[in-house]
Design a protein around this motif. Structure first.
Motif, PDB file in Angstrom:
ATOM      1  N   TRP A  79       0.879  -1.170   0.000  1.00 36.77           N
ATOM      2  CA  TRP A  79       0.000   0.000   0.000  1.00 36.77           C
ATOM      3  C   TRP A  79       0.909   1.209   0.000  1.00 36.77           C
ATOM      4  O   TRP A  79       1.709   1.400   0.919  1.00 36.77           O
ATOM      5  N   LEU A  80       0.781   2.029  -1.036  1.00 33.11           N
ATOM      6  CA  LEU A  80       1.614   3.211  -1.188  1.00 33.11           C
ATOM      7  C   LEU A  80       0.835   4.437  -0.748  1.00 33.11           C
ATOM      8  O   LEU A  80      -0.224   4.747  -1.302  1.00 33.11           O
ATOM      9  N   MET A  81       1.354   5.125   0.244  1.00 36.72           N
ATOM     10  CA  MET A  81       0.741   6.385   0.661  1.00 36.72           C
ATOM     11  C   MET A  81       0.768   7.369  -0.513  1.00 36.72           C
ATOM     12  O   MET A  81       1.435   7.125  -1.515  1.00 36.72           O
ATOM     13  N   PRO A  82       0.026   8.478  -0.458  1.00 33.78           N
ATOM     14  CA  PRO A  82      -0.226   9.291  -1.660  1.00 33.78           C
ATOM     15  C   PRO A  82       1.040   9.648  -2.445  1.00 33.78           C
ATOM     16  O   PRO A  82       2.065  10.008  -1.869  1.00 33.78           O
ATOM     17  N   MET A  83       0.894   9.567  -3.763  1.00 29.51           N
ATOM     18  CA  MET A  83       2.005   9.867  -4.670  1.00 29.51           C
ATOM     19  C   MET A  83       1.646  10.951  -5.664  1.00 29.51           C
ATOM     20  O   MET A  83       2.467  11.324  -6.497  1.00 29.51           O
ATOM     21  N   ASN A  84       0.420  11.456  -5.611  1.00 28.64           N
ATOM     22  CA  ASN A  84       0.013  12.513  -6.540  1.00 28.64           C
ATOM     23  C   ASN A  84       0.729  13.824  -6.231  1.00 28.64           C
ATOM     24  O   ASN A  84       1.151  14.048  -5.094  1.00 28.64           O
ATOM     25  N   PRO A  85       0.848  14.729  -7.209  1.00 36.66           N
ATOM     26  CA  PRO A  85       1.391  16.062  -6.941  1.00 36.66           C
ATOM     27  C   PRO A  85       0.636  16.738  -5.798  1.00 36.66           C
ATOM     28  O   PRO A  85      -0.592  16.634  -5.709  1.00 36.66           O
ATOM     29  N   SER A  86       1.406  17.431  -4.942  1.00 34.68           N
ATOM     30  CA  SER A  86       0.829  18.016  -3.733  1.00 34.68           C
ATOM     31  C   SER A  86       1.827  19.032  -3.174  1.00 34.68           C
ATOM     32  O   SER A  86       3.034  18.850  -3.316  1.00 34.68           O
ATOM     33  N   PRO A  87       1.344  20.074  -2.494  1.00 28.03           N
ATOM     34  CA  PRO A  87       2.268  21.041  -1.892  1.00 28.03           C
ATOM     35  C   PRO A  87       2.848  20.601  -0.552  1.00 28.03           C
ATOM     36  O   PRO A  87       3.734  21.264  -0.017  1.00 28.03           O
ATOM     37  N   SER A  88       2.362  19.503   0.013  1.00 29.39           N
ATOM     38  CA  SER A  88       2.787  19.089   1.347  1.00 29.39           C
ATOM     39  C   SER A  88       3.697  17.865   1.290  1.00 29.39           C
ATOM     40  O   SER A  88       3.695  17.115   0.310  1.00 29.39           O
ATOM     41  N   TYR A  89       4.434  17.609   2.370  1.00 26.46           N
ATOM     42  CA  TYR A  89       5.312  16.438   2.402  1.00 26.46           C
ATOM     43  C   TYR A  89       4.499  15.136   2.424  1.00 26.46           C
ATOM     44  O   TYR A  89       4.913  14.120   1.880  1.00 26.46           O
ATOM     45  N   HIS A  90       3.322  15.164   3.059  1.00 31.45           N
ATOM     46  CA  HIS A  90       2.530  13.935   3.203  1.00 31.45           C
ATOM     47  C   HIS A  90       1.674  13.642   1.980  1.00 31.45           C
ATOM     48  O   HIS A  90       1.289  12.505   1.748  1.00 31.45           O
ATOM     49  N   TYR A  92      -1.423  14.355   1.189  1.00 27.67           N
ATOM     50  CA  TYR A  92      -2.853  14.082   1.329  1.00 27.67           C
ATOM     51  C   TYR A  92      -3.704  15.263   0.854  1.00 27.67           C
ATOM     52  O   TYR A  92      -4.919  15.260   1.050  1.00 27.67           O
ATOM     53  N   ASP A  93      -3.071  16.255   0.246  1.00 32.14           N
ATOM     54  CA  ASP A  93      -3.816  17.359  -0.380  1.00 32.14           C
ATOM     55  C   ASP A  93      -3.370  17.416  -1.847  1.00 32.14           C
ATOM     56  O   ASP A  93      -2.349  17.999  -2.189  1.00 32.14           O
ATOM     57  N   VAL A  94      -4.163  16.812  -2.697  1.00 32.65           N
ATOM     58  CA  VAL A  94      -3.785  16.536  -4.088  1.00 32.65           C
ATOM     59  C   VAL A  94      -4.051  17.748  -4.986  1.00 32.65           C
ATOM     60  O   VAL A  94      -5.095  18.397  -4.885  1.00 32.65           O
ATOM     61  N   THR A  95      -3.096  18.021  -5.892  1.00 32.78           N
ATOM     62  CA  THR A  95      -3.305  19.085  -6.886  1.00 32.78           C
ATOM     63  C   THR A  95      -3.494  18.537  -8.300  1.00 32.78           C
ATOM     64  O   THR A  95      -3.857  19.292  -9.206  1.00 32.78           O
ATOM     65  N   ASP A  96      -3.244  17.239  -8.488  1.00 30.22           N
ATOM     66  CA  ASP A  96      -3.442  16.611  -9.804  1.00 30.22           C
ATOM     67  C   ASP A  96      -3.699  15.133  -9.592  1.00 30.22           C
ATOM     68  O   ASP A  96      -2.793  14.383  -9.228  1.00 30.22           O
ATOM     69  N   VAL A 125      -1.455  -1.383  -4.232  1.00 21.14           N
ATOM     70  CA  VAL A 125      -2.602  -0.595  -3.780  1.00 21.14           C
ATOM     71  C   VAL A 125      -2.109   0.831  -3.563  1.00 21.14           C
ATOM     72  O   VAL A 125      -1.119   1.048  -2.865  1.00 21.14           O
ATOM     73  N   MET A 126      -2.780   1.800  -4.171  1.00 23.19           N
ATOM     74  CA  MET A 126      -2.369   3.191  -3.985  1.00 23.19           C
ATOM     75  C   MET A 126      -3.400   3.963  -3.179  1.00 23.19           C
ATOM     76  O   MET A 126      -4.600   3.666  -3.219  1.00 23.19           O
ATOM     77  N   ASP A 127      -2.910   4.920  -2.411  1.00 20.48           N
ATOM     78  CA  ASP A 127      -3.798   5.780  -1.634  1.00 20.48           C
ATOM     79  C   ASP A 127      -4.577   6.683  -2.585  1.00 20.48           C
ATOM     80  O   ASP A 127      -3.989   7.335  -3.448  1.00 20.48           O
ATOM     81  N   MET A 128      -5.895   6.694  -2.448  1.00 24.30           N
ATOM     82  CA  MET A 128      -6.751   7.561  -3.259  1.00 24.30           C
ATOM     83  C   MET A 128      -7.474   8.521  -2.306  1.00 24.30           C
ATOM     84  O   MET A 128      -8.251   8.081  -1.455  1.00 24.30           O
ATOM     85  N   VAL A 129      -7.189   9.813  -2.458  1.00 23.05           N
ATOM     86  CA  VAL A 129      -7.701  10.817  -1.528  1.00 23.05           C
ATOM     87  C   VAL A 129      -8.794  11.616  -2.231  1.00 23.05           C
ATOM     88  O   VAL A 129      -8.524  12.595  -2.925  1.00 23.05           O
ATOM     89  N   ILE A 130     -10.036  11.188  -2.059  1.00 19.31           N
ATOM     90  CA  ILE A 130     -11.134  11.846  -2.774  1.00 19.31           C
ATOM     91  C   ILE A 130     -12.141  12.512  -1.847  1.00 19.31           C
ATOM     92  O   ILE A 130     -13.126  13.071  -2.313  1.00 19.31           O
ATOM     93  N   ASN A 131     -11.910  12.481  -0.555  1.00 16.84           N
ATOM     94  CA  ASN A 131     -12.771  13.248   0.345  1.00 16.84           C
ATOM     95  C   ASN A 131     -12.579  14.744   0.123  1.00 16.84           C
ATOM     96  O   ASN A 131     -13.506  15.543   0.237  1.00 16.84           O
ATOM     97  N   HIS A 132     -11.341  15.112  -0.213  1.00 16.64           N
ATOM     98  CA  HIS A 132     -10.996  16.522  -0.391  1.00 16.64           C
ATOM     99  C   HIS A 132      -9.874  16.630  -1.413  1.00 16.64           C
ATOM    100  O   HIS A 132      -9.206  15.649  -1.717  1.00 16.64           O
ATOM    101  N   SER A 133      -9.672  17.831  -1.911  1.00 14.61           N
ATOM    102  CA  SER A 133      -8.495  18.113  -2.743  1.00 14.61           C
ATOM    103  C   SER A 133      -7.623  19.110  -1.977  1.00 14.61           C
ATOM    104  O   SER A 133      -7.926  19.485  -0.848  1.00 14.61           O
ATOM    105  N   SER A 134      -6.560  19.551  -2.614  1.00 18.24           N
ATOM    106  CA  SER A 134      -5.787  20.663  -2.077  1.00 18.24           C
ATOM    107  C   SER A 134      -6.485  21.982  -2.415  1.00 18.24           C
ATOM    108  O   SER A 134      -7.161  22.093  -3.450  1.00 18.24           O
ATOM    109  N   SER A 135      -6.295  22.982  -1.571  1.00 22.52           N
ATOM    110  CA  SER A 135      -6.806  24.323  -1.900  1.00 22.52           C
ATOM    111  C   SER A 135      -6.009  24.940  -3.051  1.00 22.52           C
ATOM    112  O   SER A 135      -6.402  25.969  -3.591  1.00 22.52           O
ATOM    113  N   LYS A 136      -4.926  24.277  -3.431  1.00 20.61           N
ATOM    114  CA  LYS A 136      -4.131  24.738  -4.573  1.00 20.61           C
ATOM    115  C   LYS A 136      -4.454  23.947  -5.846  1.00 20.61           C
ATOM    116  O   LYS A 136      -3.809  24.134  -6.881  1.00 20.61           O
TER     117      LYS A 136
END
Length: 522
Positions: A79-90, A92-96, A125-136
């Motif tokens: 299980w891979l924690m989020p790998m999408n573009p994001s402004p944060s180190y973790h 969990y706030d996706v920009t793409d 298995v990849m982390d899919m963060v769809i409850n929210h996006s990034s504000s960016k």
């Protein structure tokens, strides 16, 4: 005893014996019983796992180079924690939602990783963060500056002059929380809803257009990229807390859509709540994390008393099975949101080893958090439970990440993997032994659970059995040697299947050294 029929059989027994375990019947250990998703999954925070190019940040090519290690350890999925573009180190706030963060590599790197993982029968298995996006995220940026934006309906809004809506939580239904979830849009009279914080605006699942966008994202990763499943972050919070039925129905809807592109789709959800709240989600999310079990195991090993651990585990499993007979119980000790298990037991190696033994002999499809197998430590805040993996001594470690200064796993605090591989009593060998024990046992992988009370303080006792195999599992959670008199109904368990210290077994009694495990076969 039959002779092993293959080199693999010989090596399986040899590895277990090397670790200090006793397995009289090597042949019984020679055949892999587990099949994913009933196998063991390994959770990776990519940023901290393995660096391939010396920039100090873990990346996909680094992970790819460690697939043989994972295969050898005995895991069947990552299980891979989020790998999408994001402004944060973790992240969990996706920009793409269709991209890979450039620090981690490219989409082609990820496809190559999946191909190599599949060659080794490791699912991805990849982390899919769809409850929210990034504000960016471009959607939100456009929606924020333009009330007529095509993305305006992708988010949840209220006007500053509507205090009742803010008090209730969301315009689509009363939320048990208050105005802290509403965030002011700078230079505007509008507020937007973000359950976690202002940098993570909630997506609006009452919007048909947004729902279709989410389906499109899911289809992309399954059909274009080739992942095997999603870990679904914040699965309980798609709709407000007081609309649980909408939450349950959404995941059924989502799963049905994903099955159109991958009939074997695997979805595991994060629903951090008591069992009665978790249960209804199993109709759409057949795999859910069992937070209760992780807490119960930690409590049991710290108190050196099993208490109701096994009985409660069975009760919860029976409840879930009534909701969905095919459910997958995603058990674990701790994960990326919790203090690491080694710190939760105050650095006591014996207790950490016993927690592992319980996890891998009780029912479930276990998840291991990266670094757990070498006894990495860590306590909140979150960065300190996501510290760099220690592959080797610092002077020799070409893959150690340096993106952060570790507080709990700096040089000299935890033995690196290379050193533990040479030590038969290490945490690494303990994990590997129990992984192999579980993976090669029909009863430990698929068997039903029968809690036992043998009136011995400090003992956790239970039977795991299916049509192929019946095992009596005895864990001594205390430091003292325990002598257990087996009742007549257990007299048939007289064949030592496994022991990892000098246990002694007679016809009616078993002597179990402190912090050790004995498994008897009928």
């Amino acid at each position: 005893m039959k002779k092993p029929n293959s080199f693999r059989s010989i090596m399986a027994g040899a590895l277990l014996l090397l670790s200090g375990a006793t397995i009289p019947n090597v042949q019984a250990q020679s055949v892999q019983a587990s099949q994913w998703p009933r196998g063991v999954t390994y959770e990776i925070f990519v940023q901290s796992f393995a660096d391939s190019n010396g920039d100090g940040i873990g990346d996909i090519k680094g992970m790819t180079s460690k697939l043989d290690y994972l295969k050898n350890l005995g895991v069947e999925a990552v299980w891979l924690m989020p790998m999408n573009p994001s402004p944060s180190y973790h992240k969990y706030d996706v920009t793409d939602y269709y991209g890979i963060h450039p620090d981690y590599g490219t989409l082609e790197d990820f496809k190559a990783f999946i191909k190599e993982a599949h060659k080794r029968n490791i699912k991805v298995v990849m982390d899919m963060v769809i409850n929210h996006s990034s504000s960016k995220h471009p959607w939100f940026l456009d929606a924020a500056k333009n009330e007529n934006s095509p993305y305006r309906d992708y988010y949840v809004w209220t006007h500053k002059n509507d205090p009742q809506t803010q008090k209730e939580g969301r315009p689509t239904g009363a939320d048990s929380d208050n105005t802290q979830h509403w965030h002011k849009l700078e230079g505007s009279d509008w507020l937007y809803y973000g359950y976690f914080y202002g940098g993570m605006p909630d997506l609006n699942f009452d919007s048909p257009k947004l729902r279709e966008e989410v389906f499109k994202i899911g289809r992309f990763w399954f059909s274009e990229v080739g992942v095997d499943g999603f870990r679904l972050d914040a699965a309980r919070h798609i709709f407000p807390d007081e609309r649980p039925t909408d939450n349950h129905n959404w995941w059924v809807y989502f799963r049905n859509e994903m099955k159109k592109v991958n009939k074997d789709v695997y979805l595991v959800g994060e629903v951090w709540a008591p069992a009665e709240v978790v249960g209804p989600y199993l109709k759409g999310l057949p795999a859910l994390f069992n937070f209760d079990m992780g807490y119960a195991i930690t409590k049991a090993v710290n108190e050196e008393e099993a208490g109701d651990l096994v009985a409660n585990h069975k009760k919860i499993r029976d409840f879930y099975q009534n909701v969905n007979p095919e459910y997958v119980d995603a058990t674990f000790l701790t994960n990326h949101d919790q203090n690491r298990i080694m710190s939760a037991v105050n650095g006591d190696v014996n207790k950490a080893k016993m927690a592992t033994a319980l996890l891998l002999t009780l029912p479930g499809s276990p998840y291991l958090y990266y670094g757990e197998e070498i006894g990495m430590k860590g306590m909140k805040p979150d960065e300190n439970i996501r510290e760099p993996f220690l592959w080797d001594a610092k002077a020799k470690d070409k893959n150690r990440t340096t993106w952060m200064q570790p507080k709990y796993n700096a040089e000299g605090m935890v033995k690196p993997l290379a050193a533990q591989m040479k030590d038969k009593n290490s945490m690494y060998h303990h994990y590997k032994t129990f992984l192999q024990l579980r993976n090669n046992s029909q009863a430990l992988t698929y068997g039903e659970l029968e809690p036992l009370n043998l009136n011995t303080k400090g003992l956790s006792a239970f039977v795991r059995a299916n049509e192929q195999q019946s095992l009596l599992v005895l864990h001594n959670l205390s430091k003292e040697t325990l002598t257990v008199n087996l009742p007549q109904n257990l007299a048939g368990y007289d064949d030592i299947y496994f022991k990892n210290k000098g246990a002694k077994v007679s016809k009616s009694a078993v002597s179990i050294p402190g912090y050790s495990t004995v498994i008897l076969k009928k």
